[in-house]
Design an enzyme around this catalytic site. Structure first.
Site, mmCIF file in Angstrom:
data_model
loop_
_atom_site.group_PDB
_atom_site.id
_atom_site.type_symbol
_atom_site.label_atom_id
_atom_site.label_comp_id
_atom_site.label_asym_id
_atom_site.label_seq_id
_atom_site.Cartn_x
_atom_site.Cartn_y
_atom_site.Cartn_z
ATOM 1 N N LYS A 115 0.826 -1.214 0.000
ATOM 2 C CA LYS A 115 0.000 0.000 0.000
ATOM 3 C C LYS A 115 0.857 1.259 0.000
ATOM 4 O O LYS A 115 0.486 2.264 -0.606
ATOM 5 C CB LYS A 115 -0.961 0.000 1.196
ATOM 6 C CG LYS A 115 -2.104 -0.971 1.029
ATOM 7 C CD LYS A 115 -3.202 -0.716 2.044
ATOM 8 C CE LYS A 115 -4.336 -1.717 1.871
ATOM 9 N NZ LYS A 115 -5.333 -1.612 2.954
ATOM 10 N N LYS A 197 -6.773 -13.402 -9.205
ATOM 11 C CA LYS A 197 -8.007 -13.341 -8.422
ATOM 12 C C LYS A 197 -8.941 -12.241 -8.942
ATOM 13 O O LYS A 197 -8.464 -11.185 -9.356
ATOM 14 C CB LYS A 197 -7.618 -13.051 -6.969
ATOM 15 C CG LYS A 197 -8.668 -13.398 -5.951
ATOM 16 C CD LYS A 197 -8.105 -13.232 -4.545
ATOM 17 C CE LYS A 197 -9.174 -12.688 -3.620
ATOM 18 N NZ LYS A 197 -8.683 -12.325 -2.308
ATOM 19 N N LYS A 200 -11.899 -6.181 -6.846
ATOM 20 C CA LYS A 200 -12.759 -5.012 -7.008
ATOM 21 C C LYS A 200 -11.982 -3.824 -7.560
ATOM 22 O O LYS A 200 -12.567 -2.847 -7.983
ATOM 23 C CB LYS A 200 -13.502 -4.664 -5.708
ATOM 24 C CG LYS A 200 -12.669 -4.573 -4.456
ATOM 25 C CD LYS A 200 -13.600 -4.382 -3.234
ATOM 26 C CE LYS A 200 -12.798 -4.399 -1.951
ATOM 27 N NZ LYS A 200 -13.612 -4.220 -0.749
#
Ligand code: TRP
Length: 334
Positions: A115, A197, A200
């Site tokens: 992040k 995967k 979103k």
């Protein structure tokens, strides 16, 4: 324990648009847990502000997520569905636990590194101590089990370490939580790159089915799903696209991969993709309809929010007072 039931805690962030992967992989399985455990499902909005958010948008998404929990079938009388920010104990316990967590431990967190790289202009201390807040979420409710994905395992391990460290100093204060290893949800892959995967945050909208996609969009995305040139509906490592579609079909219909292979024996990918799309529509449509109805009933949702915040606060305060006493804060005069 609450009564004779073990306690389960999990949370989701109201950022991004939930996908079929979130639903089949997590939310749908939560339904089955609610009989067995006393469940707390939080919309973790304190976590969300570790990256910059638009306030109105965050508020809207948080409410939508909370409503979606209920639309997906979680009974809000049985499951404590609430906003993290409505229970101040999360932040208070997080502060205390920060004083029992080493920078060396936080430096090892791979999600922080990822992040920080992604938000290089805003590497704030909240992002850094995010895992401690997560530990506070879990320990505040004395959770026995936490259903988490692989990406959160490192945070759960840290939570266990913090709990054990605290207990070693002060006696048995926290339940040391376990990862929930029951029936794991289906792992749904991207429709465009089936070795990745479904996410979103995928930039290609065709890669993911969003929970609020309408039937036409869903069917169209399945028609475009990447497959292979084997022309055979077979559950095989060598056909990741078809394998993923079979997983989705099975998760939506309750059939097994073998049954699915038989059902589509000799049929083309076109027919199969259509059937997968329809099975997904039949699962998502009722959720979408309930979501639309619930969204209109402001008073009902408000009532749930209030009631469950009170319930969560009750259990949170119980733990917090115990912890405050242990670390040496003065008793409250009543
Ligand atoms: N960090 C989790 C995620 O991004 C969300 C979360 C916050 C959580 N607190 C939690 C999950 C406690 C399980 C338990 O997915």
């Amino acid at each position: 324990m609450i009564g004779d039931q073990k306690i389960l805690f999990s949370g989701m962030q109201a950022t991004g648009t939930l996908t079929l992967g979130n639903y089949l992989g997590a939310l749908k399985n939560w339904l089955e847990l609610s009989d067995e455990y006393e469940c707390f499902y939080s919309v973790v909005d304190l976590h969300s502000i570790t990256v910059r958010q638009d306030p109105a948008e965050l508020r809207k998404r948080a409410r939508n997520l909370l409503t979606l929990y209920i639309a997906a079938g979680l009974d809000p009388k049985k499951n404590c569905i609430y906003y993290q920010s409505h229970v101040s104990g999360h932040a208070e316990l997080a502060w205390i636990l920060n004083c029992f967590t080493y920078m060396g431990e936080l430096n090892r967190m791979t999600q922080f590194k990822d992040k920080a790289a992604k938000h290089a202009d805003n590497i704030n201390s909240g992002l850094y101590t995010y895992p401690v807040l997560m530990a506070a979420d879990i320990l505040l409710y004395q959770a026995d089990v936490v259903p988490v994905g692989k990406d959160q395992m490192q945070h759960l391990e840290l939570t266990r370490d913090i709990a054990q460290r605290f207990n070693a100093i002060y006696g048995d204060v926290f339940t040391v939580p376990e990862a929930y290893l029951g029936k794991v949800g289906a792992k749904i892959m991207s429709l465009q790159e089936p070795t990745k995967k479904m996410s979103k945050s995928d930039e290609n909208a065709n890669a993911s089915i969003y929970l609020m996609d309408d039937p036409d969009t869903i069917i169209r995305k399945f028609k475009r799903a990447v497959t292979d040139s084997e022309a055979c509906v077979r559950y095989s490592e060598n056909q990741p696209g078809i394998r993923n579609l079979i997983d989705i079909y099975c998760a939506c219909t309750g059939k097994t991969p073998e049954e699915t292979e038989k059902e589509f024996d000799g049929k083309g990918y076109g027919d199969f993709k259509m059937a997968v799309g329809e099975s997904v529509v039949s699962v998502l449509k009722p959720v979408q309809e309930r979501f639309a109805d619930l969204s209109k009933d402001k008073a009902y949702i408000d009532g749930i929010i209030k009631e469950n915040a009170e319930k969560a606060n009750y259990y949170a305060t119980k733990t917090l007072r115990k912890v405050q006493k242990k670390v040496g804060f003065p008793e409250r005069i009543r």
